[in-house]
Each structure stands twice: as structure tokens, then as C-alpha cells.
Design a protein around this motif. Structure first.
Motif, mmCIF file in Angstrom:
data_model
loop_
_atom_site.group_PDB
_atom_site.id
_atom_site.type_symbol
_atom_site.label_atom_id
_atom_site.label_comp_id
_atom_site.label_asym_id
_atom_site.label_seq_id
_atom_site.Cartn_x
_atom_site.Cartn_y
_atom_site.Cartn_z
ATOM 1 N N VAL A 152 -4.233 -22.840 -1.311
ATOM 2 C CA VAL A 152 -5.152 -22.863 -2.541
ATOM 3 C C VAL A 152 -4.916 -23.600 -3.312
ATOM 4 N N VAL A 153 -4.389 -25.289 -3.503
ATOM 5 C CA VAL A 153 -5.435 -26.011 -4.436
ATOM 6 C C VAL A 153 -6.198 -26.732 -3.566
ATOM 7 N N VAL A 154 -6.096 -27.189 -2.527
ATOM 8 C CA VAL A 154 -6.870 -27.146 -1.105
ATOM 9 C C VAL A 154 -7.769 -26.996 -1.259
ATOM 10 N N ILE A 155 -7.758 -25.616 -0.810
ATOM 11 C CA ILE A 155 -9.299 -24.615 -1.075
ATOM 12 C C ILE A 155 -10.427 -25.103 -1.960
ATOM 13 N N ALA A 156 -9.244 -25.317 -3.296
ATOM 14 C CA ALA A 156 -10.392 -25.599 -4.747
ATOM 15 C C ALA A 156 -11.024 -26.851 -4.274
ATOM 16 N N ILE A 157 -10.305 -27.405 -3.773
ATOM 17 C CA ILE A 157 -10.746 -29.456 -3.594
ATOM 18 C C ILE A 157 -12.433 -28.958 -2.628
ATOM 19 N N ALA A 158 -11.958 -28.919 -1.592
ATOM 20 C CA ALA A 158 -12.483 -28.335 -0.914
ATOM 21 C C ALA A 158 -13.764 -27.148 -1.412
ATOM 22 N N ALA A 159 -13.948 -26.767 -1.698
ATOM 23 C CA ALA A 159 -14.697 -25.606 -3.260
ATOM 24 C C ALA A 159 -16.368 -26.472 -3.147
ATOM 25 N N LEU A 160 -14.869 -27.493 -3.993
ATOM 26 C CA LEU A 160 -15.923 -28.206 -5.511
ATOM 27 C C LEU A 160 -16.478 -28.907 -4.442
ATOM 28 N N LEU A 161 -16.166 -29.518 -3.894
ATOM 29 C CA LEU A 161 -16.862 -30.803 -2.802
ATOM 30 C C LEU A 161 -18.490 -30.194 -1.768
ATOM 31 N N GLY A 162 -18.335 -28.981 -1.938
ATOM 32 C CA GLY A 162 -19.327 -27.966 -2.043
ATOM 33 C C GLY A 162 -19.284 -27.567 -0.124
ATOM 34 N N VAL A 163 -17.743 -27.525 0.434
ATOM 35 C CA VAL A 163 -17.710 -27.133 1.857
ATOM 36 C C VAL A 163 -17.740 -25.957 1.931
ATOM 37 N N ALA A 164 -18.738 -25.334 2.646
ATOM 38 C CA ALA A 164 -19.606 -23.750 3.317
ATOM 39 C C ALA A 164 -17.733 -22.916 3.444
ATOM 40 N N LEU A 165 -17.374 -22.817 2.919
ATOM 41 C CA LEU A 165 -16.070 -21.487 3.080
ATOM 42 C C LEU A 165 -16.054 -20.115 3.806
ATOM 43 N N THR A 166 -15.811 -19.990 4.339
ATOM 44 C CA THR A 166 -15.704 -18.111 3.876
ATOM 45 C C THR A 166 -14.417 -17.371 2.473
ATOM 46 N N TRP A 167 -15.014 -16.704 1.968
ATOM 47 C CA TRP A 167 -14.663 -15.867 0.541
ATOM 48 C C TRP A 167 -13.986 -14.132 1.799
ATOM 49 N N ASN A 168 -14.360 -13.896 2.244
ATOM 50 C CA ASN A 168 -13.570 -12.522 3.181
ATOM 51 C C ASN A 168 -13.289 -12.421 2.680
ATOM 52 N N PRO A 169 -11.734 -11.205 2.072
ATOM 53 C CA PRO A 169 -10.127 -10.864 1.813
ATOM 54 C C PRO A 169 -10.106 -10.991 3.033
ATOM 55 N N VAL A 170 -10.363 -10.161 4.670
ATOM 56 C CA VAL A 170 -9.175 -10.162 5.089
ATOM 57 C C VAL A 170 -9.451 -11.442 5.975
ATOM 58 N N ARG A 171 -9.845 -12.351 6.442
ATOM 59 C CA ARG A 171 -10.053 -14.021 6.858
ATOM 60 C C ARG A 171 -9.100 -14.289 5.964
ATOM 61 N N LEU A 172 -8.771 -14.480 4.549
ATOM 62 C CA LEU A 172 -8.141 -15.546 3.296
ATOM 63 C C LEU A 172 -6.945 -14.496 4.274
ATOM 64 N N LEU A 173 -6.640 -13.737 4.371
ATOM 65 C CA LEU A 173 -4.889 -12.425 4.531
ATOM 66 C C LEU A 173 -4.702 -13.645 5.876
ATOM 67 N N GLY A 174 -4.978 -13.519 6.835
ATOM 68 C CA GLY A 174 -5.341 -14.398 7.692
ATOM 69 C C GLY A 174 -4.683 -15.343 7.531
ATOM 70 N N VAL A 175 -5.899 -16.689 6.418
ATOM 71 C CA VAL A 175 -5.468 -18.276 6.398
ATOM 72 C C VAL A 175 -4.168 -17.685 5.603
ATOM 73 N N VAL A 176 -3.809 -17.130 5.360
ATOM 74 C CA VAL A 176 -1.704 -16.755 4.420
ATOM 75 C C VAL A 176 -1.227 -16.483 5.210
ATOM 76 N N ALA A 177 -1.237 -15.950 6.583
ATOM 77 C CA ALA A 177 -0.873 -15.671 7.497
ATOM 78 C C ALA A 177 -0.451 -17.094 8.723
ATOM 79 N N VAL A 178 -1.535 -17.416 9.085
ATOM 80 C CA VAL A 178 -1.511 -18.716 9.481
ATOM 81 C C VAL A 178 -0.866 -19.686 8.742
ATOM 82 N N VAL A 179 -0.924 -20.565 7.614
ATOM 83 C CA VAL A 179 -0.082 -21.203 6.739
ATOM 84 C C VAL A 179 1.368 -21.032 6.698
ATOM 85 N N LEU A 180 1.599 -19.342 6.432
ATOM 86 C CA LEU A 180 2.944 -19.017 6.553
ATOM 87 C C LEU A 180 3.761 -18.922 7.900
#
Length: 285
Positions: A152-180
Motif C-alpha cells: 500500500v505504501v509503495v502504491i501510494a508513492i507510485a501514484a504520487l509520482l504519476g504512475v498510471a495505476l488501476t483503481w478497480n476494486p476487483v483488480r486490487l483484491l487480486g493484487v492483495v492475493a498475489v502479494v499474500l
């Protein structure tokens, strides 16, 4: 004449007669899957409590990924020396740094197991009826909780730097599963090494020796096609490569082999839990 006392309710009489039976009838055993989930949940709650009481670890661990994004990412975005399929290099790098920071947290998790062995906590856990696989899985996914907070911290830093990240809730849940799943494998790898070397100093040395090869031998910094043939073979056997590929597909919306990535991560986590469980008893001797 006074009225006769009312008879006691039948329900209370039944409960009174049932009470002695409860003293001799053991409670029903919980299914194994419920036991595993309970242990995983307890370990995750413990890790969240640690983060709540001491946030310095969270802040200090955020420095390194921030430097990777700010210095390495910004510089190579300007150089344009690495082909990334038409997306800015900083965008390409961000999922790799998320996977890297999660791996760095999990790869030294075996030190906590050795500390618990030295303090006697591990012996007490092993004499409980909880299966060893449940203990290892609980600790593995507890490491994933820390990794999610770090992500979450890295994603916040990347968003501040202008990285074009998706904010789709389903995809973010997938990110949580991948990290876990990725953190579960690397923490189990660390616990497996701890069960072999048995000391914190040896584990620290081995952990430091394998983190950089795992990182540079993946697709976190550059495409696999740019690697020499022998390094491509290493990258295909490296679970970190599949974690990075899944994160890129979920966060950036680019093409990724998500079914293969999740399959490899689930298999790697299962193998890691099995190997760490087999060596847990040796660590407690």
C-alpha cells in the motif's frame, strides 16, 4: 391459604439434567480447515497489533522502495534504454518494486521462528493440537499482512509520482492475493532455511546472499527477452517473476498470464508450507 409455588419451567429442568452430560462428553472436534483459518487469523491479528504499536518499521522499510522509484525509475525513464512495450519505465518498474519490498520482508521471517525457539514459544506452540502445517501457514500469511501494508505504501508513492495505476476494486483484491501468496512462499523458504541452519547468523547470511539473485534474476527490472539464455531459465523458475507479471497485469492493465501466475504462486506456497512444516520439529529440538 397462600397459593402453591409454581413448578419450575421444563426448559430449566432439561438444561440442569443436560449439564452433567456436558462434563463427560468431549466437545466436537473442529474440522482441519477451520483450525487452519483460525490459526492464520490469529497470526494476522498479532502482526497488525505489532504494526499498530510500532510504526517505525513501516516507515523505515518504505525508504528503500521510494529510492528505487525516485532514483532508478526516474533516471531510466529519461534514458529510455530498456524497452517496456510502450509504457513509461517508471510504470513498468512499480509492480516490480512492490514484489521486491514484499520479498525482502518475507525472506527474513525465519529469524522470528528462531527467536521463538530460543524464547520457548515455539515449543509451546508445537505441543498444542494445532497441526504444524496450520502453524506454518499462519506465520506465512502473517508475513503477507506486513507485505500488504508495505505494498500500500509503495502504491501510494507510485501514484504520487504519476504512475498510471488501476483503481478497480476487483483488480486490487487480486493484487492483495498475489502479494499474500508471494510472501507466503518466501517466508516459508526462510523458515525452511531456518530449519536447516538453526541459527540466526547463518540465516541472515543466506538470506542476504539469495535476495539479490532472486531480484535480479526476475523480470522486476527488465523484460525476460533481454536476459541471456541461462538467466531466462532462472527467471522462469523464479516465483518472483510470476508475482511481478501478475502485478503488472492487475495494476497496469497490460497483457499478463494471470492463470499461470496464480497457479505457480499457489503451488509454490503449498510446497513452501509443506517443506517448512517438515523441518519445524527439527528447529524445536
Amino acid at each position: 391459604m397462600s397459593d402453591a409455588p409454581a413448578a419450575p419451567p421444563r426448559a430449566s429442568a432439561e438444561s440442569t439434567s443436560a449439564a452433567p452430560r456436558l462434563l463427560f462428553v468431549p466437545p466436537r472436534a473442529r474440522p482441519a480447515w477451520r483450525l487452519v483459518l483460525a490459526r492464520v487469523g490469529a497470526m494476522c491479528v498479532v502482526e497488525l497489533q505489532k504494526l499498530r504499536h510500532d510504526r517505525t518499521e513501516l516507515y523505515t522499510r518504505a525508504v528503500q522502495p521510494a529510492l528505487w522509484l525516485l532514483i532508478f525509475g526516474e533516471t531510466f525513464t529519461r534514458i529510455r534504454a530498456i524497452p517496456t512495450g510502450g509504457i513509461p519505465y517508471l510504470d513498468y518498474l512499480a509492480p516490480g518494486i512492490i514484489a521486491q519490498s514484499a520479498m525482502f520482508i518475507a525472506i527474513f521471517y525465519g529469524i522470528m521462528i528462531i527467536w521463538e525457539r530460543d524464547s520457548g514459544v515455539l515449543t509451546k506452540l508445537l505441543v498444542t493440537p494445532t497441526p504444524r502445517a496450520a502453524l506454518v501457514a499462519g506465520k506465512a500469511f502473517a508475513a503477507g499482512v506486513k507485505s500488504i501494508v508495505q505494498a500500500v505504501v509503495v502504491i501510494a508513492i507510485a501514484a504520487l509520482l504519476g504512475v498510471a495505476l488501476t483503481w478497480n476494486p476487483v483488480r486490487l483484491l487480486g493484487v492483495v492475493a498475489v502479494v499474500l501468496l508471494g510472501s507466503a512462499f518466501f517466508s516459508c523458504l526462510s523458515m525452511t532455511i531456518a530449519g536447516i541452519v538453526l541459527t540466526r547468523d547463518r540465516l541472515m547470511g543466506i538470506g542476504q546472499a539469495i535476495t539479490m539473485p532472486l531480484f535480479f534474476g526476475s523480470n522486476a527490472l527488465y523484460p525476460v527477452a533481454l536476459m541471456p539464455g541461462w538467466l531466462q531459465a532462472v527467471s522462469k523458475a523464479n516465483p518472483l517473476s510470476y508475482q511481478v507479471d501478475a502485478l503488472r497485469g492487475l495494476l497496469l492493465g497490460i497483457h499478463a498470464h494471470l492463470a499461470l501466475d496464480f497457479g505457480v504462486l499457489v503451488l509454490a506456497a503449498a510446497v513452501g508450507i509443506t517443506s517448512a512444516s517438515a523441518l519445524l520439529g527439527r528447529l524445536a529440538r
